[in-house]
Design an enzyme around this catalytic site. Structure first.
Site, PDB file in Angstrom:
ATOM      1  N   ALA A   1       0.764  -1.240   0.000  1.00  0.00           N
ATOM      2  CA  ALA A   1       0.000   0.000   0.000  1.00  0.00           C
ATOM      3  C   ALA A   1       0.799   1.297   0.000  1.00  0.00           C
ATOM      4  O   ALA A   1       0.308   2.314  -0.475  1.00  0.00           O
ATOM      5  CB  ALA A   1      -0.958   0.001   1.191  1.00  0.00           C
TER       6      ALA A   1
ATOM      7  N   MET B   1      -1.151   6.342  -2.202  1.00  0.00           N
ATOM      8  CA  MET B   1      -1.910   7.047  -3.239  1.00  0.00           C
ATOM      9  C   MET B   1      -3.122   6.232  -3.713  1.00  0.00           C
ATOM     10  O   MET B   1      -4.239   6.738  -3.827  1.00  0.00           O
ATOM     11  CB  MET B   1      -1.007   7.367  -4.432  1.00  0.00           C
TER      12      MET B   1
ATOM     13  N   ASP C   1       0.019  -4.277  -6.315  1.00  0.00           N
ATOM     14  CA  ASP C   1       0.904  -3.313  -6.957  1.00  0.00           C
ATOM     15  C   ASP C   1       2.290  -3.465  -6.319  1.00  0.00           C
ATOM     16  O   ASP C   1       2.697  -2.664  -5.484  1.00  0.00           O
ATOM     17  CB  ASP C   1       0.368  -1.888  -6.750  1.00  0.00           C
TER      18      ASP C   1
ATOM     19  N   CYS D   1       4.663  -0.015 -12.345  1.00  0.00           N
ATOM     20  CA  CYS D   1       5.104   1.178 -13.071  1.00  0.00           C
ATOM     21  C   CYS D   1       6.342   0.796 -13.886  1.00  0.00           C
ATOM     22  O   CYS D   1       7.363   1.472 -13.860  1.00  0.00           O
ATOM     23  CB  CYS D   1       5.389   2.339 -12.130  1.00  0.00           C
TER      24      CYS D   1
END
Length: 488
Positions: free
Chosen positions: A240, A244, A308, A363
């Protein structure tokens, strides 16, 4: 780092902060933005700009070190501080206003630096960087504190002019490419996101400082947008920090529901905590532990999951290239990252039976962290999940997708900086088919025995024991007080 000078005049804090940040980015592979924002330094914009300039110029700084022999002649001069000071002197403000010994030492070599610059091919690198895409300054409105309509009104009172919202992606990209003051534009896909000219600074803006405005790249907003949990849902964010995406999901839920935000690293957890607090994301429950130690039974009610994980960050426009991190070749580093990414995604897919939708995002622009990860887990999940076509989810208003050379085909989304005017990103959306049971899998991250998972939860054990001990002591004191009151 080498030992610094012992002197009476201290080095300006901006140089010391920047030197430490640049060192950690290069030696530890840390995130530049995370390091900058984890400290409440009053000059964030200055530190960010100087850090970026220093990182871009590292090859030329090393050449200057070699040619001028400054580090061998001045062995007590910290090399990272020297890099920052030389960058400021040659490519930044072009002066150093301090009488500290490191600054005076660098100034003593200024003539040598200027002479050697004539022989360095630094202009080629500098010019090529200038040719890179100038992505806009994206701002996400925190709809927990401020409505989109109110935000537009506030921006307009400040002198900004809102362009007409685009109806097609091609017209939107055209508007972004020509964006200049005093104009801003509402994002085509995510209505709470606005794009401003690239040079716009919001660090001193009252809305940023009070949590109403979030400085978040458009690509980073896409995972929460595509996850799109309904109000009242239970969501798990497995990696986390800095928060964001978790706070974006909280805004999507309007604080109606629960978000379990997990972060293993203690310092990053502090950053996450601050972000949750300032944005008033009240539905977020923070867990300072390894996501792989979560007991599936305890979190069996989770309906949406965001995965993520740590990645190479190769898609981030403002991050300099790092082909050799920690003395490891890029291929080896990608292999190590991929192993963890597969492990974590497999864990998410196979251990939460009520999960309706799972997002995997990075990313990164490397297939090793993207298509190859998806292809590996596809062999484990059978028909229990299906990959949702990103093109369909964005109503055909997108250009870049995963490669058909892989089993996942073109169902996953890519954002490309030079085309989409945002950071490079990869997103895959898994949707659960509840007619098919979750398959059994004995590979790493596969079906986990909850008793084993319980054994891994160690980081919170001490705090939980202290909490129980504190509660017990409080209850004892309360009973004693009640007994005294009765006797009186």
């Amino acid at each position: 780092m080498s030992n610094g000078f012992v002197h009476s005049v201290t080095v300006p804090r901006i140089y010391k902060f920047t030197a430490n940040i640049v060192r950690r980015v290069q030696e530890e592979g840390a995130s530049l933005k995370t390091l900058i924002y984890e400290k409440n330094h009053p000059n964030i914009a200055g530190i960010y700009g100087l850090s970026m300039n220093t990182l871009r110029m590292l090859p030329h700084l090393d050449q200057l070190f070699h040619k001028t022999h400054i580090l061998t002649e001045q062995p007590r001069l910290d090399p990272w501080l020297a890099r920052v000071l030389i960058t400021e002197l040659l490519w930044g403000k072009k002066n150093l206003k301090s009488h500290s010994k490191p600054v005076l030492t660098v100034l003593a070599y200024e003539r040598k630096f200027q002479e050697e610059l004539k022989n360095l091919s630094y202009m080629e690198t500098f010019i090529s960087h200038k040719k890179k895409v100038q992505k806009p300054r994206y701002v996400r409105v925190n709809t927990l504190l401020l409505s989109v309509e109110k935000a537009i009104s506030l921006f307009q009172k400040e002198g900004w002019k809102l362009l007409s919202r685009s109806t097609t992606y091609s017209s939107y990209l055209q508007s972004l490419s020509q964006l200049s003051e005093p104009y801003f534009i509402q994002d085509l896909h995510i209505p709470e996101v606005f794009a401003f000219p690239s040079s716009t600074s919001f660090h001193e803006h009252a809305g940023y400082q009070n949590g109403e405005l979030i400085l978040q790249d458009k690509a980073s907003c896409l995972p929460a947008h595509l996850l799109n949990p309904v109000s009242g849902s239970i969501v798990l964010d497995m990696c986390a920090s800095p928060g964001m995406k978790a706070t974006h999901i909280a805004a999507k839920l309007q604080n109606c529901g629960n978000i379990y935000a997990v972060e293993i690293d203690a310092k990053r957890f502090e950053t996450l905590f601050k972000q949750i607090k300032i944005t008033h994301s009240l539905c977020v429950k923070l867990l300072n532990q390894d996501a792989l130690t979560l007991d599936p039974k305890q979190y069996s009610h989770v309906e949406y999951i965001l995965v993520d994980p740590s990645c190479s960050g190769s898609g981030i426009v403002d991050r300099p290239g790092q082909s050799n991190m920690n003395n490891k070749p890029l291929s080896k580093r990608l292999q190590n990252l991929q192993s963890f990414q597969v492990y974590l995604l497999r864990y998410a897919l196979l251990n939460f039976p009520n999960a309706k939708k799972i997002i995997y995002s990075t990313c990164s622009l490397h297939p090793e962290e993207n298509e190859e990860v998806i292809d590996e887990v596809l062999t484990d999940i059978g028909n229990a999940y299906s990959l949702m076509p990103a093109k369909q989810l964005l109503k055909n208003n997108w250009i870049n997708f995963s490669s058909k050379r892989y089993n996942c085909g073109d169902k996953c989304l890519y954002s490309k900086p030079n085309i989409d005017f945002c950071n490079g990103f990869f997103i895959a959306v898994f949707e659960r088919n509840f007619d098919v049971a979750l398959p059994k899998c004995k590979r790493k991250g596969g079906n986990v025995n909850s008793t084993i998972a319980d054994m891994g939860i160690k980081e919170n054990d001490t705090s939980e024991r202290k909490k129980r001990k504190f509660n017990a002591k409080t209850m004892q004191e309360k009973k004693k007080k009640e007994k005294r009151n009765l006797n009186e």
